[in-house]
Design a protein around this motif. Sequence first.
Motif, short mmCIF file in Angstrom:
data_model
loop_
_atom_site.label_atom_id
_atom_site.label_comp_id
_atom_site.label_asym_id
_atom_site.label_seq_id
_atom_site.Cartn_x
_atom_site.Cartn_y
_atom_site.Cartn_z
N UNK A 35 100.78 66.72 25.94
CA UNK A 35 100.56 66.79 24.58
C UNK A 35 99.14 66.72 24.56
N UNK A 36 98.50 67.73 24.07
CA UNK A 36 96.69 67.91 23.78
C UNK A 36 96.33 67.26 22.74
N UNK A 37 97.34 67.17 21.60
CA UNK A 37 96.46 66.49 20.46
C UNK A 37 97.30 65.77 19.58
N UNK A 38 97.08 64.61 18.87
CA UNK A 38 98.01 63.88 18.31
C UNK A 38 96.91 63.55 16.83
N UNK A 39 97.57 63.77 15.56
CA UNK A 39 96.61 63.76 14.29
C UNK A 39 97.78 63.05 13.31
N UNK A 40 96.97 61.92 12.74
CA UNK A 40 97.62 61.31 11.65
C UNK A 40 97.40 61.82 10.33
N UNK A 41 98.19 61.61 9.19
CA UNK A 41 97.74 62.22 7.79
C UNK A 41 96.78 61.00 7.23
N UNK A 42 96.10 61.47 6.21
CA UNK A 42 95.07 60.40 5.84
C UNK A 42 95.88 59.05 5.12
N UNK A 43 97.20 58.92 4.89
CA UNK A 43 97.76 57.70 4.62
C UNK A 43 98.79 57.22 5.75
N UNK A 44 98.34 57.74 6.80
CA UNK A 44 99.19 57.20 8.13
C UNK A 44 100.69 57.42 8.18
N UNK A 45 101.04 58.13 7.04
CA UNK A 45 102.74 58.32 7.03
C UNK A 45 103.09 59.41 7.84
N UNK A 46 102.28 60.23 8.15
CA UNK A 46 102.81 61.53 9.08
C UNK A 46 102.04 61.73 10.11
N UNK A 47 102.54 62.23 11.19
CA UNK A 47 102.03 62.38 12.72
C UNK A 47 102.11 63.70 12.88
N UNK A 48 101.46 64.34 13.72
CA UNK A 48 101.76 65.79 13.99
C UNK A 48 101.01 65.84 15.48
N UNK A 49 101.97 66.31 16.59
CA UNK A 49 101.85 66.44 17.88
C UNK A 49 101.55 67.82 18.49
N UNK A 50 100.49 68.02 19.26
CA UNK A 50 100.58 69.52 19.64
C UNK A 50 100.62 69.55 21.07
#
Length: 137
Positions: A35-50
């Motif tokens: 996994x190269x990247x993890x990023x949270x949404x501004x409200x910490x409700x969603x996460x995306x992993x690359x």
Amino acid sequence: MAMACTMASSKTVIKIADVEMGTIKLVLRGHHDLIHDLSWSSDDNYLVSASADGSAKVWDLTNKETDYADKLNYTENDAMFFICQLLHSSYVYAARIYPEQSKSTNTIIVATACFDGKVRLWSVATDETGINANISA
């Protein structure tokens, strides 16, 4: 905090930790490669992993504080938290969730950057439809 972890068995998982308490809240099945990247949404409700497996995954963590019987059993966690997989032609090195999400349409915008040199924008439904669309390439 979200952490990408590759185990000795080469299985990659995402661990969500409560930094203040020093505990692992839940474990999600990551990807089939690094996994190269993890990023949270501004409200910490969603996460995306690359990932190097050619995909980005979107996770709905609005219920991450709910007390499930076994939060470290990632098989059940995948079913509870997984929204969709965004497939690419090669390694996905970066992913970000657009800061503003549309509450009226239950969608978020995700940007991904791939080894093929393209940045893609995706409209991801956060409701039970789970539909996503590549809106730019």
